[in-house]
Design a protein around this motif. Structure first.
Motif, PDB file in Angstrom:
ATOM      1  N   PHE A   1       0.338  -8.223   3.097  1.00 34.97           N
ATOM      2  CA  PHE A   1       0.738  -6.908   3.603  1.00 34.97           C
ATOM      3  C   PHE A   1       2.360  -7.320   4.094  1.00 34.97           C
ATOM      4  O   PHE A   1       3.386  -6.698   3.914  1.00 34.97           O
ATOM      5  CB  PHE A   1       0.258  -6.415   4.897  1.00 34.97           C
ATOM      6  CG  PHE A   1       0.750  -5.206   5.459  1.00 34.97           C
ATOM      7  CD1 PHE A   1       0.470  -4.109   5.056  1.00 34.97           C
ATOM      8  CD2 PHE A   1       1.456  -5.124   6.778  1.00 34.97           C
ATOM      9  CE1 PHE A   1       0.888  -2.802   5.484  1.00 34.97           C
ATOM     10  CE2 PHE A   1       1.924  -4.318   7.356  1.00 34.97           C
ATOM     11  CZ  PHE A   1       1.901  -2.685   6.855  1.00 34.97           C
ATOM     12  N   ASN A   2       2.406  -8.421   4.925  1.00 35.78           N
ATOM     13  CA  ASN A   2       3.605  -8.953   5.152  1.00 35.78           C
ATOM     14  C   ASN A   2       4.710  -9.259   4.144  1.00 35.78           C
ATOM     15  O   ASN A   2       5.871  -8.975   4.187  1.00 35.78           O
ATOM     16  CB  ASN A   2       3.552 -10.045   6.261  1.00 35.78           C
ATOM     17  CG  ASN A   2       3.428  -9.525   7.680  1.00 35.78           C
ATOM     18  OD1 ASN A   2       4.217  -9.215   8.443  1.00 35.78           O
ATOM     19  ND2 ASN A   2       1.891  -9.699   7.907  1.00 35.78           N
ATOM     20  N   ASP A   3       4.098  -9.607   3.001  1.00 32.35           N
ATOM     21  CA  ASP A   3       5.061 -10.010   1.712  1.00 32.35           C
ATOM     22  C   ASP A   3       5.500  -8.782   1.249  1.00 32.35           C
ATOM     23  O   ASP A   3       6.747  -8.650   0.940  1.00 32.35           O
ATOM     24  CB  ASP A   3       4.328 -10.845   0.727  1.00 32.35           C
ATOM     25  CG  ASP A   3       3.864 -12.365   1.359  1.00 32.35           C
ATOM     26  OD1 ASP A   3       4.565 -12.908   2.133  1.00 32.35           O
ATOM     27  OD2 ASP A   3       3.073 -12.710   0.455  1.00 32.35           O
ATOM     28  N   ILE A   4       4.562  -7.605   1.189  1.00 34.49           N
ATOM     29  CA  ILE A   4       5.107  -6.341   0.389  1.00 34.49           C
ATOM     30  C   ILE A   4       6.184  -5.844   1.641  1.00 34.49           C
ATOM     31  O   ILE A   4       7.008  -5.347   1.036  1.00 34.49           O
ATOM     32  CB  ILE A   4       3.773  -5.461   0.428  1.00 34.49           C
ATOM     33  CG1 ILE A   4       2.940  -6.024  -0.722  1.00 34.49           C
ATOM     34  CG2 ILE A   4       4.320  -4.060   0.052  1.00 34.49           C
ATOM     35  CD1 ILE A   4       1.613  -5.431  -0.853  1.00 34.49           C
ATOM     36  N   LEU A   5       5.686  -5.763   2.464  1.00 38.33           N
ATOM     37  CA  LEU A   5       6.839  -5.401   3.616  1.00 38.33           C
ATOM     38  C   LEU A   5       8.261  -5.796   3.559  1.00 38.33           C
ATOM     39  O   LEU A   5       9.033  -5.136   3.436  1.00 38.33           O
ATOM     40  CB  LEU A   5       6.268  -5.421   5.232  1.00 38.33           C
ATOM     41  CG  LEU A   5       7.127  -4.811   6.166  1.00 38.33           C
ATOM     42  CD1 LEU A   5       7.457  -3.303   5.898  1.00 38.33           C
ATOM     43  CD2 LEU A   5       6.530  -5.018   7.531  1.00 38.33           C
ATOM     44  N   ALA A   6       8.262  -7.125   3.825  1.00 41.47           N
ATOM     45  CA  ALA A   6       9.439  -8.066   3.382  1.00 41.47           C
ATOM     46  C   ALA A   6      10.232  -7.572   2.022  1.00 41.47           C
ATOM     47  O   ALA A   6      11.459  -7.349   2.138  1.00 41.47           O
ATOM     48  CB  ALA A   6       9.367  -9.455   3.521  1.00 41.47           C
TER      49      ALA A   6
ATOM     50  N   ARG B   1       6.993   2.217   0.918  1.00 42.98           N
ATOM     51  CA  ARG B   1       6.075   2.482  -0.277  1.00 42.98           C
ATOM     52  C   ARG B   1       4.752   1.962   0.306  1.00 42.98           C
ATOM     53  O   ARG B   1       3.658   2.353  -0.418  1.00 42.98           O
ATOM     54  CB  ARG B   1       6.357   2.069  -1.595  1.00 42.98           C
ATOM     55  CG  ARG B   1       7.336   2.937  -2.314  1.00 42.98           C
ATOM     56  CD  ARG B   1       7.810   2.272  -3.523  1.00 42.98           C
ATOM     57  NE  ARG B   1       8.719   0.933  -3.336  1.00 42.98           N
ATOM     58  CZ  ARG B   1       9.259   0.407  -3.883  1.00 42.98           C
ATOM     59  NH1 ARG B   1       9.420   0.846  -5.160  1.00 42.98           N
ATOM     60  NH2 ARG B   1       9.852  -0.715  -3.599  1.00 42.98           N
ATOM     61  N   LEU B   2       4.246   1.357   1.242  1.00 48.15           N
ATOM     62  CA  LEU B   2       3.231   0.830   1.662  1.00 48.15           C
ATOM     63  C   LEU B   2       2.218   1.903   2.124  1.00 48.15           C
ATOM     64  O   LEU B   2       0.958   1.947   1.926  1.00 48.15           O
ATOM     65  CB  LEU B   2       3.231  -0.130   3.229  1.00 48.15           C
ATOM     66  CG  LEU B   2       4.088  -1.244   2.628  1.00 48.15           C
ATOM     67  CD1 LEU B   2       4.404  -2.047   4.269  1.00 48.15           C
ATOM     68  CD2 LEU B   2       2.947  -2.435   2.229  1.00 48.15           C
ATOM     69  N   VAL B   3       2.634   3.042   2.422  1.00 43.44           N
ATOM     70  CA  VAL B   3       1.724   4.212   2.621  1.00 43.44           C
ATOM     71  C   VAL B   3       1.075   4.824   1.401  1.00 43.44           C
ATOM     72  O   VAL B   3       0.114   5.430   1.394  1.00 43.44           O
ATOM     73  CB  VAL B   3       2.772   5.405   3.410  1.00 43.44           C
ATOM     74  CG1 VAL B   3       3.067   4.921   5.008  1.00 43.44           C
ATOM     75  CG2 VAL B   3       3.625   5.892   2.568  1.00 43.44           C
ATOM     76  N   GLN B   4       1.531   4.333   0.290  1.00 43.53           N
ATOM     77  CA  GLN B   4       0.961   4.764  -1.108  1.00 43.53           C
ATOM     78  C   GLN B   4       0.121   3.797  -1.528  1.00 43.53           C
ATOM     79  O   GLN B   4      -0.959   3.987  -2.275  1.00 43.53           O
ATOM     80  CB  GLN B   4       2.084   4.941  -2.267  1.00 43.53           C
ATOM     81  CG  GLN B   4       3.028   6.066  -1.958  1.00 43.53           C
ATOM     82  CD  GLN B   4       4.251   5.846  -2.588  1.00 43.53           C
ATOM     83  OE1 GLN B   4       4.488   5.008  -3.502  1.00 43.53           O
ATOM     84  NE2 GLN B   4       5.047   6.731  -2.678  1.00 43.53           N
ATOM     85  N   LEU B   5      -0.122   2.389  -1.032  1.00 48.07           N
ATOM     86  CA  LEU B   5      -0.850   1.453  -1.220  1.00 48.07           C
ATOM     87  C   LEU B   5      -2.176   1.109  -0.087  1.00 48.07           C
ATOM     88  O   LEU B   5      -3.157   0.535  -0.793  1.00 48.07           O
ATOM     89  CB  LEU B   5       0.002   0.024  -1.429  1.00 48.07           C
ATOM     90  CG  LEU B   5       1.230  -0.167  -2.145  1.00 48.07           C
ATOM     91  CD1 LEU B   5       1.986  -1.325  -1.925  1.00 48.07           C
ATOM     92  CD2 LEU B   5       0.714   0.238  -3.552  1.00 48.07           C
TER      93      LEU B   5
ATOM     94  N   GLU C   1      -6.259   1.401   7.131  1.00 43.60           N
ATOM     95  CA  GLU C   1      -5.606  -0.125   6.861  1.00 43.60           C
ATOM     96  C   GLU C   1      -4.105  -0.344   7.514  1.00 43.60           C
ATOM     97  O   GLU C   1      -4.031  -1.176   7.943  1.00 43.60           O
ATOM     98  CB  GLU C   1      -5.515  -0.254   5.382  1.00 43.60           C
ATOM     99  CG  GLU C   1      -6.995  -0.308   4.538  1.00 43.60           C
ATOM    100  CD  GLU C   1      -6.914  -0.215   3.230  1.00 43.60           C
ATOM    101  OE1 GLU C   1      -7.787  -0.553   2.722  1.00 43.60           O
ATOM    102  OE2 GLU C   1      -6.037   0.381   2.513  1.00 43.60           O
ATOM    103  N   LEU C   2      -3.421   0.977   7.370  1.00 44.42           N
ATOM    104  CA  LEU C   2      -2.216   0.889   7.971  1.00 44.42           C
ATOM    105  C   LEU C   2      -2.207   0.908   9.421  1.00 44.42           C
ATOM    106  O   LEU C   2      -1.243  -0.082  10.065  1.00 44.42           O
ATOM    107  CB  LEU C   2      -1.192   2.011   7.536  1.00 44.42           C
ATOM    108  CG  LEU C   2      -0.885   2.226   6.113  1.00 44.42           C
ATOM    109  CD1 LEU C   2      -0.351   3.389   5.660  1.00 44.42           C
ATOM    110  CD2 LEU C   2       0.309   1.059   5.574  1.00 44.42           C
ATOM    111  N   ARG C   3      -3.064   1.631   9.807  1.00 48.68           N
ATOM    112  CA  ARG C   3      -3.135   1.513  11.585  1.00 48.68           C
ATOM    113  C   ARG C   3      -3.500   0.079  12.025  1.00 48.68           C
ATOM    114  O   ARG C   3      -2.873  -0.368  12.950  1.00 48.68           O
ATOM    115  CB  ARG C   3      -4.420   2.466  11.626  1.00 48.68           C
ATOM    116  CG  ARG C   3      -4.212   2.629  13.401  1.00 48.68           C
ATOM    117  CD  ARG C   3      -5.187   3.738  13.876  1.00 48.68           C
ATOM    118  NE  ARG C   3      -6.406   3.963  13.142  1.00 48.68           N
ATOM    119  CZ  ARG C   3      -6.622   4.952  12.013  1.00 48.68           C
ATOM    120  NH1 ARG C   3      -5.773   5.733  11.812  1.00 48.68           N
ATOM    121  NH2 ARG C   3      -7.835   4.776  11.407  1.00 48.68           N
TER     122      ARG C   3
END
Length: 133
Positions: A35-40, A90-94, A99-101
């Protein structure tokens, strides 16, 4: 979309955010790192920048990097809440809402290694400003 357990097949090594209740999912260190890698990557893509610090380590960051305090207004305007940053990516699509919460509470500051409680600061140092560019 139904909630899925991120840690399926992860030999029960799970992490739950501090103060978590039944609204939060157990996740693994792998889930958090991914998650942190994708956010970065999202921040780098959207802002051509990276997370350089969080609210907890801002003062130390400013003390160690010349010019940050001189450009403090610009630096502060590049602070954003983790919620906003994730919701605009785009994390909201993944990931599902559950999971996001959960994962938003486990965003790690790459500078101090703590979980970010409020805001992250994104910034690239303008090293060439002094050269008239």
């Amino acid at each position: 979309m139904s909630d899925r357990k991120l840690t399926d097949g992860n030999d029960d090594q799970t992490i739950v955010p501090d103060g978590a209740d039944s609204d939060y999912l157990p996740v693994s260190a792998f889930d958090i790192d991914t998650f942190n890698d994708i956010l970065a990557e999202e921040i780098d893509s959207d802002f051509t920048s990276s997370i350089c610090c969080c609210d907890d380590c801002y003062e130390d960051f400013a003390r160690r990097w010349p010019g940050v305090e001189m450009h403090d207004v610009e630096f502060q305007t590049n602070a954003m809440s983790v919620d906003y940053c994730v919701e605009q990516s785009r994390l909201v699509q993944l990931y599902t809402a559950a999971e996001l919460r959960t994962l938003k509470r486990l965003v790690v500051c790459p500078r101090c290694g703590t979980y970010v409680r409020d805001s992250i600061h994104i910034f690239e140092h303008p090293f060439d400003r002094g050269r008239g560019n």
